[in-house]
Design an enzyme around this catalytic site. Structure first.
Site, mmCIF file in Angstrom:
data_model
loop_
_atom_site.group_PDB
_atom_site.id
_atom_site.type_symbol
_atom_site.label_atom_id
_atom_site.label_comp_id
_atom_site.label_asym_id
_atom_site.label_seq_id
_atom_site.Cartn_x
_atom_site.Cartn_y
_atom_site.Cartn_z
ATOM 1 N N GLY A 10 5.722 0.427 -6.379
ATOM 2 C CA GLY A 10 5.653 0.640 -4.934
ATOM 3 C C GLY A 10 4.403 -0.061 -4.432
ATOM 4 O O GLY A 10 3.290 0.302 -4.816
ATOM 5 N N GLY A 11 4.621 -1.081 -3.622
ATOM 6 C CA GLY A 11 3.480 -1.887 -3.148
ATOM 7 C C GLY A 11 3.263 -1.724 -1.655
ATOM 8 O O GLY A 11 2.851 -2.657 -0.975
ATOM 9 N N GLN A 13 1.817 1.009 1.546
ATOM 10 C CA GLN A 13 0.492 1.391 2.032
ATOM 11 C C GLN A 13 -0.374 1.957 0.912
ATOM 12 O O GLN A 13 -1.511 1.524 0.712
ATOM 13 C CB GLN A 13 0.638 2.458 3.120
ATOM 14 C CG GLN A 13 1.379 1.987 4.357
ATOM 15 C CD GLN A 13 0.420 1.353 5.341
ATOM 16 O OE1 GLN A 13 -0.167 0.302 5.068
ATOM 17 N NE2 GLN A 13 0.250 1.980 6.477
ATOM 18 N N GLY A 15 0.237 1.866 -2.378
ATOM 19 C CA GLY A 15 0.167 0.912 -3.488
ATOM 20 C C GLY A 15 -0.939 -0.124 -3.274
ATOM 21 O O GLY A 15 -1.683 -0.465 -4.201
ATOM 22 N N ASN A 96 14.615 9.403 -1.521
ATOM 23 C CA ASN A 96 13.596 9.161 -2.544
ATOM 24 C C ASN A 96 14.066 9.535 -3.948
ATOM 25 O O ASN A 96 13.596 8.962 -4.933
ATOM 26 C CB ASN A 96 12.291 9.865 -2.161
ATOM 27 C CG ASN A 96 11.577 9.102 -1.049
ATOM 28 O OD1 ASN A 96 12.047 8.051 -0.612
ATOM 29 N ND2 ASN A 96 10.448 9.612 -0.597
ATOM 30 N N ARG A 152 -8.868 17.789 1.136
ATOM 31 C CA ARG A 152 -8.699 18.096 2.564
ATOM 32 C C ARG A 152 -9.342 19.441 2.887
ATOM 33 O O ARG A 152 -10.121 19.569 3.848
ATOM 34 C CB ARG A 152 -7.210 18.140 2.912
ATOM 35 C CG ARG A 152 -6.600 16.741 2.977
ATOM 36 C CD ARG A 152 -5.083 16.775 3.096
ATOM 37 N NE ARG A 152 -4.582 15.450 3.478
ATOM 38 C CZ ARG A 152 -3.338 15.034 3.278
ATOM 39 N NH1 ARG A 152 -2.457 15.829 2.689
ATOM 40 N NH2 ARG A 152 -2.970 13.823 3.661
ATOM 41 N N HIS A 176 3.536 21.071 -3.216
ATOM 42 C CA HIS A 176 2.938 20.191 -2.212
ATOM 43 C C HIS A 176 3.781 20.265 -0.937
ATOM 44 O O HIS A 176 4.485 19.349 -0.570
ATOM 45 C CB HIS A 176 2.913 18.767 -2.756
ATOM 46 C CG HIS A 176 2.136 17.813 -1.896
ATOM 47 N ND1 HIS A 176 0.906 18.082 -1.384
ATOM 48 C CD2 HIS A 176 2.450 16.557 -1.453
ATOM 49 C CE1 HIS A 176 0.484 17.046 -0.675
ATOM 50 N NE2 HIS A 176 1.414 16.121 -0.702
HETATM 51 N N1 APR Z 1 11.514 0.465 -6.335
HETATM 52 C C1 APR Z 1 10.246 0.116 -6.082
HETATM 53 N N2 APR Z 1 9.696 0.197 -4.871
HETATM 54 C C2 APR Z 1 10.450 0.643 -3.878
HETATM 55 C C3 APR Z 1 11.786 1.054 -4.061
HETATM 56 C C4 APR Z 1 12.330 0.937 -5.371
HETATM 57 N N3 APR Z 1 13.586 1.292 -5.642
HETATM 58 N N4 APR Z 1 12.274 1.467 -2.876
HETATM 59 C C5 APR Z 1 11.288 1.321 -1.971
HETATM 60 N N5 APR Z 1 10.188 0.832 -2.568
HETATM 61 C C6 APR Z 1 8.884 0.481 -1.976
HETATM 62 C C7 APR Z 1 8.996 -0.036 -0.558
HETATM 63 O O1 APR Z 1 9.438 -1.377 -0.551
HETATM 64 C C8 APR Z 1 7.565 0.141 -0.056
HETATM 65 O O2 APR Z 1 6.822 -1.035 -0.211
HETATM 66 O O3 APR Z 1 8.048 1.616 -1.867
HETATM 67 C C9 APR Z 1 7.009 1.248 -0.953
HETATM 68 C C10 APR Z 1 6.575 2.491 -0.197
HETATM 69 O O4 APR Z 1 5.534 2.113 0.624
HETATM 70 P P1 APR Z 1 5.318 2.701 2.099
HETATM 71 O O5 APR Z 1 6.615 2.727 2.820
HETATM 72 O O6 APR Z 1 4.189 1.984 2.710
HETATM 73 O O7 APR Z 1 4.920 4.238 1.813
HETATM 74 P P2 APR Z 1 3.500 4.845 1.349
HETATM 75 O O8 APR Z 1 2.732 5.245 2.552
HETATM 76 O O9 APR Z 1 2.871 3.940 0.368
HETATM 77 O O10 APR Z 1 3.988 6.205 0.662
HETATM 78 C C11 APR Z 1 4.800 6.173 -0.497
HETATM 79 O O11 APR Z 1 4.073 8.340 -1.220
HETATM 80 O O12 APR Z 1 2.828 10.007 -0.180
HETATM 81 C C12 APR Z 1 4.098 9.561 -0.503
HETATM 82 O O13 APR Z 1 5.462 10.468 1.246
HETATM 83 C C13 APR Z 1 4.930 9.283 0.715
HETATM 84 O O14 APR Z 1 7.006 9.109 -0.448
HETATM 85 C C14 APR Z 1 5.976 8.359 0.170
HETATM 86 C C15 APR Z 1 5.221 7.574 -0.897
#
Ligand code: APR
Length: 321
Positions: A10-11, A13, A15, A96, A152, A176
């Site tokens: 996951g790259g 926010q 990541g 998710n 927090r 959580h």
């Molecule tokens: N495999 C890998 N990455 C994926 C997949 C997958 N199958 N599906 C989605 N992603 C990637 C997206 O492309 C996106 O870049 O996961 C990333 C999630 O990043 P953001 O949408 O920016 O979310 P973020 O704020 O990083 O939070 C991620 O953490 O705190 C929790 O609730 C939050 O579930 C969320 C997760």
């Protein structure tokens, strides 16, 4: 080369901040995986180009290929959708869970010896699912929630008492979600009970309790407070910082006692569920679970939180996961 290797699945926010923190702290080489083409490559390139300024030598690689995570010591998972205003973490379950299943299969195949830290929400269910699909030992699959929730809570206490947060020790247990359990009785500032300090500040036990209750409620809703303000996503600096503290404790075998979402069998009477409690994190992942003595009220709150986790996991199973 003898550096540790950390894969980030996951790259988005979180990541991105994880990659930056790992580089700045030189914790190890980073592989940032995402399904979006080019984006993880762009992010890692951007972080790498700060290496001269931040003085780090670790390598950073962005990828869309799971094979690149081979040999990772730690895998941190943030893949999945974040919340939008008005959503609870549980509203993310179906989407998710599908993502987490794919991730668990990819990690199992390519980094079978890694210790895994999950951040994706709804956290307790996502950790449960990752462990189930991967079949990894329970001590090597851990969820990040308690370090952040406790930070927090500590931040609100420091603001209220007008002193340094560095001296505040406060812990949050349970799932959580809105049922999490900030432990007010154990909260202290270098050993001095926070309740006692509040009573002295206000000269009135009822007012002190009211102030503490407000901090507890703000802690429970803290993620939502950020979501409401950001409007387009959820918290990302603080969850990343929390996962890095856990990663550091594992990679450096620090054996820190950190509130973590861990698998409980007999402990806390949980009977086979992942939920947040204090755990010693070291080179073997979860090395020990510490059972805190809870009074009747705390115990009831913990059981309530555990029941919320049980019902979330049951919902996930009903959906076929
Ligand atoms: N495999 C890998 N990455 C994926 C997949 C997958 N199958 N599906 C989605 N992603 C990637 C997206 O492309 C996106 O870049 O996961 C990333 C999630 O990043 P953001 O949408 O920016 O979310 P973020 O704020 O990083 O939070 C991620 O953490 O705190 C929790 O609730 C939050 O579930 C969320 C997760």
């Amino acid at each position: 080369m003898n550096r540790k290797k950390i894969a980030l699945i996951g790259g988005g926010q979180i990541g991105g901040v994880l990659a930056q923190l790992i580089a700045q702290k030189a914790l190890g080489d980073v592989v940032l995986f995402d399904i979006v083409e080019d984006m993880p490559q762009g992010k890692t390139l951007d972080v790498a180009e700060a290496s001269r300024i931040d003085q780090f030598d670790v390598s950073l690689k962005g990828t869309n290929d799971y094979k690149d995570i081979a040999g990772s010591d730690i895998v941190i998972v943030t893949a999945g959708l974040p919340r939008k205003p008005g959503m609870s973490r549980d509203d993310l379950l179906t989407t998710n869970a599908q993502i987490m299943k794919q991730v668990a299969e990819g990690v199992k195949e390519n980094a079978p010896n890694a210790i895994v830290i999950i951040i994706s929400n709804p956290l307790d269910a996502m950790v449960t699912l990752f462990q189930k699909v991967s079949g990894f030992p329970h001590n090597k699959v851990i969820g990040q929630a308690g370090v952040l929730d406790s930070s927090r809570f500590s931040t609100f206490i420091a603001w209220e008492l007008d002193l340094s947060v560095k001296d505040v020790n406060a812990m949050v247990l349970g799932g959580h979600g809105d049922t999490m359990v900030p432990l007010t009785r154990y909260a202290n500032v270098n050993g001095v009970p926070v309740m006692e300090m509040l009573e002295k500040k206000y000269g009135d036990a009822a007012k002190a309790k009211e102030v503490m209750d407000a901090m507890v409620n703000r802690t429970k809703m803290a993620g939502g407070e950020v979501v409401k303000l950001l409007k387009t996503g959820s918290a990302f600096y603080s969850p990343a910082a929390a996962a890095i503290q856990m990663t550091e404790s594992i990679l450096k075998d620090e054996k820190r006692l950190l509130p973590s979402c861990v698998y409980l069998d007999k402990e806390y009477g949980a009977g086979g569920y992942y939920v947040g409690v204090p755990a010693v994190l070291g080179e073997n992942g979860v090395e020990r679970i510490v059972e805190v003595t809870l009074d009747d009220e705390e115990s009831a709150a913990f059981q309530n939180s555990l029941n919320a986790v049980r019902s979330l996991v049951a919902d996930m199973e009903r959906l076929g996961f």
